[in-house]
Design a protein around this motif. Structure first.
Motif, PDB file in Angstrom:
ATOM      1  N   GLY A  14       0.814  -1.213   0.000  1.00  0.00           N
ATOM      2  CA  GLY A  14       0.000   0.000   0.000  1.00  0.00           C
ATOM      3  C   GLY A  14       0.847   1.261   0.000  1.00  0.00           C
ATOM      4  N   ILE A  15       1.927   1.263   0.789  1.00  0.00           N
ATOM      5  CA  ILE A  15       2.807   2.433   0.840  1.00  0.00           C
ATOM      6  C   ILE A  15       3.476   2.644  -0.514  1.00  0.00           C
ATOM      7  N   LEU A  16       3.923   1.548  -1.127  1.00  0.00           N
ATOM      8  CA  LEU A  16       4.560   1.652  -2.442  1.00  0.00           C
ATOM      9  C   LEU A  16       3.582   2.204  -3.479  1.00  0.00           C
ATOM     10  N   ALA A  17       2.336   1.697  -3.455  1.00  0.00           N
ATOM     11  CA  ALA A  17       1.331   2.175  -4.410  1.00  0.00           C
ATOM     12  C   ALA A  17       1.050   3.659  -4.199  1.00  0.00           C
ATOM     13  N   GLY A  18       0.887   4.070  -2.948  1.00  0.00           N
ATOM     14  CA  GLY A  18       0.631   5.484  -2.655  1.00  0.00           C
ATOM     15  C   GLY A  18       1.792   6.377  -3.051  1.00  0.00           C
ATOM     16  N   ALA A  19       3.027   5.892  -2.806  1.00  0.00           N
ATOM     17  CA  ALA A  19       4.207   6.691  -3.150  1.00  0.00           C
ATOM     18  C   ALA A  19       4.349   6.842  -4.655  1.00  0.00           C
TER      19      ALA A  19
END
Length: 594
Positions: free
Chosen positions: A211-216
């Motif tokens: 999720g963090i990777l997708a948001g970043a």
């Protein structure tokens, strides 16, 4: 059509194109659970995103112009310690709706020596808190009434003759477009509520790293953390996104927004790069320490957020509760991070200084601008202040030239006079760069006040360069002739009068530079008050030597001619400094002093 609107045309075009296709080709789904009209969904999602980004841009533009110099002054004066710096950074960013503009202001202050890097760290931390204001607004979900704001803002922008009303209209229209775009995205994603493959992808978003990777990645792509959080809230408003997934996307957006800061720092002064590094270090560290405690953050967000109306269950309940919970979690994440790290501002600053050491001065360049930051061009008020600082710097070089010229004349030092002439190249280079920078500022949409300031700065640098040219091309050459011809004999009275005139001309240049650098009207008035002294001394010198022109001595007459020419150059110098001073005075006072 105003330039901010023209700049937003690509967004409007994309949004209009998607909406037009939507009207022309959208077809009802056959089975809500199995069939998804991807064309319709794509048009709603991307068309809404285009209008959302256009609204953010317009809102930010209106806020910046309405705020003018006020928020810049607040930021400069209220950062006396790290806690006030954080509070001020949060306030200014919340009002400007842009952490990047706050960072540009901070970089300018650090570069100018007004603020230390350690002080700037607190402001940057606070800016992260201020950036969550947009998410809080989005969680209200006012898309139903958004077109009222768009219409009202449009007529205020194009129908009002008052500048402030126009900027208020831009803000209202931008806010309406933000909510309208949110509504389009939310409606477009409604068919996905029962589409299992997509629901499985969203479920995987709860895995922190994914999720963090997708948001970043998404934030880095669209260059807007508000857009990422806005889409998360839009999905949550359809019951598609859980609170855990929304939080990790928001955390990813905090990392992705660092891409904007790093890109903005490319090719910039060391201070700008260090401020960007501080931003990156703070955001990444904040995300890393919260990964093990996401469930705790989610629980806190649930407890502080209002519960849904009774009777709602399942996705309807999620749709009613989760948007506000995501916005609150995003705010708390940034507030708590600031509270945790506020005691380590000095450590962040030292680490940034180690990671980004001072650059050696380029050997192949005579001089280069210190304050002309391209990133500030997004905010013309800030860019104009940067130009003002660079003009002040050029003025100080001209002043140093005049001081060195006086010493060279006193000691009959020809090499010192040659060095003075070479320094004029520095003023010429800075003047050229300043004029280019002011030209780029002119391409932006300026308020009446900014346009007036722009004209005054153009006049100031032209006259300061001309003053330096007088020192380099006229005074230096006259003094060389005087030294080489051994025309030094003159009475003590004449020397004292020339020294007095020289002192007045030098003082007028110093006061004029101070007037421009600090927008100081008192210094500007003092320049005008020197007029009588300059006129009296020069007239006395002319009269004193005119009486002796009948002396039949070629050597004496040549010395008088050189002296009279030198006095004329000092008077010309004063005329130029008076023009510089007038740029800092109200029109009525400047006109009276003509």
């Amino acid at each position: 059509m105003s330039k901010p609107i023209v700049r937003l045309l690509p967004y409007f075009f994309v949004g209009f194109a998607f909406l037009s296709f939507n009207a022309a080709y959208a077809q009802p789904t056959e089975t809500a659970e199995q069939q998804v009209d991807w064309l319709q969904l794509g048009m709603g999602l991307f068309g809404g995103l285009a209008l959302f980004l256009a609204g953010l841009d317009l809102l930010s533009e209106g806020l910046k112009k309405a705020a003018g110099n006020t928020l810049r002054d607040v930021l400069q004066k209220l950062t006396v310690n790290r806690f006030m710096g954080a509070a001020t950074g949060a306030f200014v960013t919340g009002v400007l709706n842009s952490s990047s503009v706050t960072t540009v202001l901070v970089v300018g202050f650090v570069t100018a020596g007004v603020m230390t890097l350690a002080q700037s760290v607190g402001v940057i931390m606070g800016a992260n808190i201020g950036s969550t204001v947009t998410a809080q607004l989005l969680a209200f979900n006012l898309s139903t009434y958004s077109l009222i704001a768009v219409a009202l803002g449009f007529f205020m922008t194009f129908g009002s003759k008052n500048e402030r009303s126009k900027y208020m209209g831009m803000m209202i229209m931008g806010l309406g477009l933000v909510f309208y775009g949110m509504g389009l995205m939310s409606d477009g994603m409604e068919p996905l509520r029962s589409y299992e493959p997509f629901l499985e992808i969203l479920a995987s978003m709860e895995q922190p790293l994914f999720g963090i990777l997708a948001g970043a990645l998404f934030t880095g792509l669209v260059q807007s953390s508000a857009a990422t959080v806005g889409i998360a809230i839009a999905m949550a408003s359809e019951g598609l996104l859980s609170l855990q997934a929304g939080i990790v996307l928001a955390l990813g957006a905090n990392i992705g927004t660092c891409v904007t800061a790093l890109l903005a720092a490319l090719g910039k002064p060391v201070e700008a790069v260090r401020a960007s590094v501080v931003h990156v270090l703070f955001n990444i560290a904040g995300v890393l320490i919260w990964i093990p405690f996401l469930s705790i953050l989610a629980d806190i967000a649930v407890n502080v957020s209002p519960a849904a109306a009774e009777g709602l269950v399942g996705k309807d309940k999620l749709a009613a509760e989760v948007p506000r919970q995501i916005a609150n979690a995003n705010t708390m994440f940034n507030v708590l991070n600031t509270m945790i790290f506020i005691g380590f501002t000095t450590a962040f600053a030292r680490l940034a200084e180690r990671l980004v050491p001072d650059r050696p001065e380029p050997k192949d360049k005579i001089i280069q601008p210190d304050f002309l930051d391209d990133g500030a061009l997004e905010a013309p008020t800030i860019a104009l202040e940067n130009a003002r600082r660079e003009i002040e710097r050029a003025g100080h070089i001209a002043l140093e030239m005049m001081d060195a010229l006086g010493k060279g004349a006193e000691h009959h030092d020809r090499e010192a006079l040659d060095a003075v002439a070479r320094r004029d190249d520095e003023v010429d280079i800075l003047s050229s760069e300043i004029m280019k920078y002011l030209g780029r500022i002119r391409q932006s949409s300026l308020t009446e006040s900014e346009s007036e300031t722009h004209q005054k700065l153009v006049s100031a640098i032209i006259n300061i360069e001309s003053a330096a040219d007088i020192v380099e091309s006229d005074m230096v050459e006259l003094l060389k002739i005087f030294i080489d011809g051994d025309y030094a004999e003159s009475s003590e009275t004449t020397r004292d009068m020339v020294q007095g005139l020289w002192t007045c001309a030098r003082e007028s240049l110093e006061l004029a530079v101070q007037a421009v650098g600090n927008s100081d009207q008192r210094s500007a008035q003092e320049v005008l008050l020197l007029k009588d002294d300059i006129r009296t001394l020069s007239d006395q010198l002319f009269e004193r030597h005119a009486k002796r022109l009948d002396i039949d001595e070629p050597r004496y007459l040549e010395r008088v001619r050189l002296l009279m020419t030198f006095i004329e150059q000092l008077r010309h110098m004063y005329t130029l400094t008076k023009r510089v001073a007038k740029t800092q005075l109200p029109v009525e006072i400047a006109t009276e002093a003509a």
